[in-house]
Scaffold this active site. Sequence first.
Site, PDB file in Angstrom:
ATOM      1  N   HIS A 147      -0.787   0.706 -10.002  1.00  0.00           N
ATOM      2  CA  HIS A 147      -1.499  -0.274  -9.177  1.00  0.00           C
ATOM      3  C   HIS A 147      -1.941  -1.451 -10.054  1.00  0.00           C
ATOM      4  O   HIS A 147      -3.124  -1.792 -10.137  1.00  0.00           O
ATOM      5  CB  HIS A 147      -2.700   0.352  -8.476  1.00  0.00           C
ATOM      6  CG  HIS A 147      -3.067  -0.349  -7.202  1.00  0.00           C
ATOM      7  ND1 HIS A 147      -3.430   0.306  -6.060  1.00  0.00           N
ATOM      8  CD2 HIS A 147      -3.114  -1.659  -6.892  1.00  0.00           C
ATOM      9  CE1 HIS A 147      -3.693  -0.556  -5.090  1.00  0.00           C
ATOM     10  NE2 HIS A 147      -3.504  -1.766  -5.577  1.00  0.00           N
ATOM     11  N   ARG A 157       0.844  -1.185   0.000  1.00  0.00           N
ATOM     12  CA  ARG A 157       0.000   0.000   0.000  1.00  0.00           C
ATOM     13  C   ARG A 157       0.881   1.237   0.000  1.00  0.00           C
ATOM     14  O   ARG A 157       1.918   1.275   0.671  1.00  0.00           O
ATOM     15  CB  ARG A 157      -0.933   0.006   1.214  1.00  0.00           C
ATOM     16  CG  ARG A 157      -2.061  -1.027   1.140  1.00  0.00           C
ATOM     17  CD  ARG A 157      -3.055  -0.680   0.044  1.00  0.00           C
ATOM     18  NE  ARG A 157      -4.162  -1.629  -0.056  1.00  0.00           N
ATOM     19  CZ  ARG A 157      -4.200  -2.667  -0.872  1.00  0.00           C
ATOM     20  NH1 ARG A 157      -3.153  -2.914  -1.650  1.00  0.00           N
ATOM     21  NH2 ARG A 157      -5.255  -3.459  -0.924  1.00  0.00           N
TER      22      ARG A 157
END
Length: 312
Positions: free
Chosen positions: A281, A233
Amino acid sequence: MKVLLPNSITLNPQLPDGAVAVTYDVDAPIPEEHLDAEVLVDWEVRRKILADAATRLPGLKLVQALSAGADGALKAPFDSSVAICSGVGLHDHTVTEHTMALTLALLRRLPACLKAQQRHEWAHELGGSQTLRTDVHITTLLDARVLIWGFGSIAQTLAPVLQSLGADVTGVARTAGERSGFTVITEEDLPRELPRTDLLIMILPGLPATVNALNAERLALLPESALVVNVGRGSTVDEDALLSALQDGAIAGAAVDVTAKEPLPEDSPLWDAPNLVITPHAAGGRPVGADELIAANVTALMTGGELRNVVS
């Protein structure tokens, strides 16, 4: 039992008798005729839709997230009686592939090669005779000391791949010991371990306790030849500190598939950071085995069995 499936992904779980699947729009509130649903599958559902579902589905018993962390579902105001299960295990292989792609791109200096290609330049310094290890960078995983911070399901799939290419792999987790045949240390051991690390791979979840876990102090402990890869993350890495480390040459390079704010703003200085690879991502995004997990947990819910991947 009514099971709501998101239209953001093609799903076809083999549900048990008595369970019926209905597809819903992840960008719109759940229709009135489906407010009797007992299971909600979450994949790329907008947060305001999840929040709305939390208040309008009185009979809800299970939220099955397909993401590894179930971040969105955990932030929604679901009643404590609603079980929230994650998609742990669904992204192990795809994230492993992407992590290896980023790692090898850094090791083999592919960004520099691409820039040379754009200049129509045969960069002799990037090819020909090479050394395995220098004070500036490493060029191979052979005998490389790899530290994986966040040694969960994905890391335990990744570690053997790295080991098969000659790397010495150590994990970092909340508790020390051995997992899947690899030594695991805790954060308390980082001051000793980081100075001898060639490659640091971050796979930490996005929790309050992990915000800026890799900060300026810890980055400073890494050798100048070290590489950093983050596929966990974005919030777990202090981006200002990472930028400074790259600009100052305090580390040799980095690759990030996640950023603190996504999409990464156009004016972010990270775009122009030296020796930094950015992917949007893209590591996961393909929950492999989602149908089977959904079917198993719906069956468990109907029969009183044990749910898999319970996080709340």
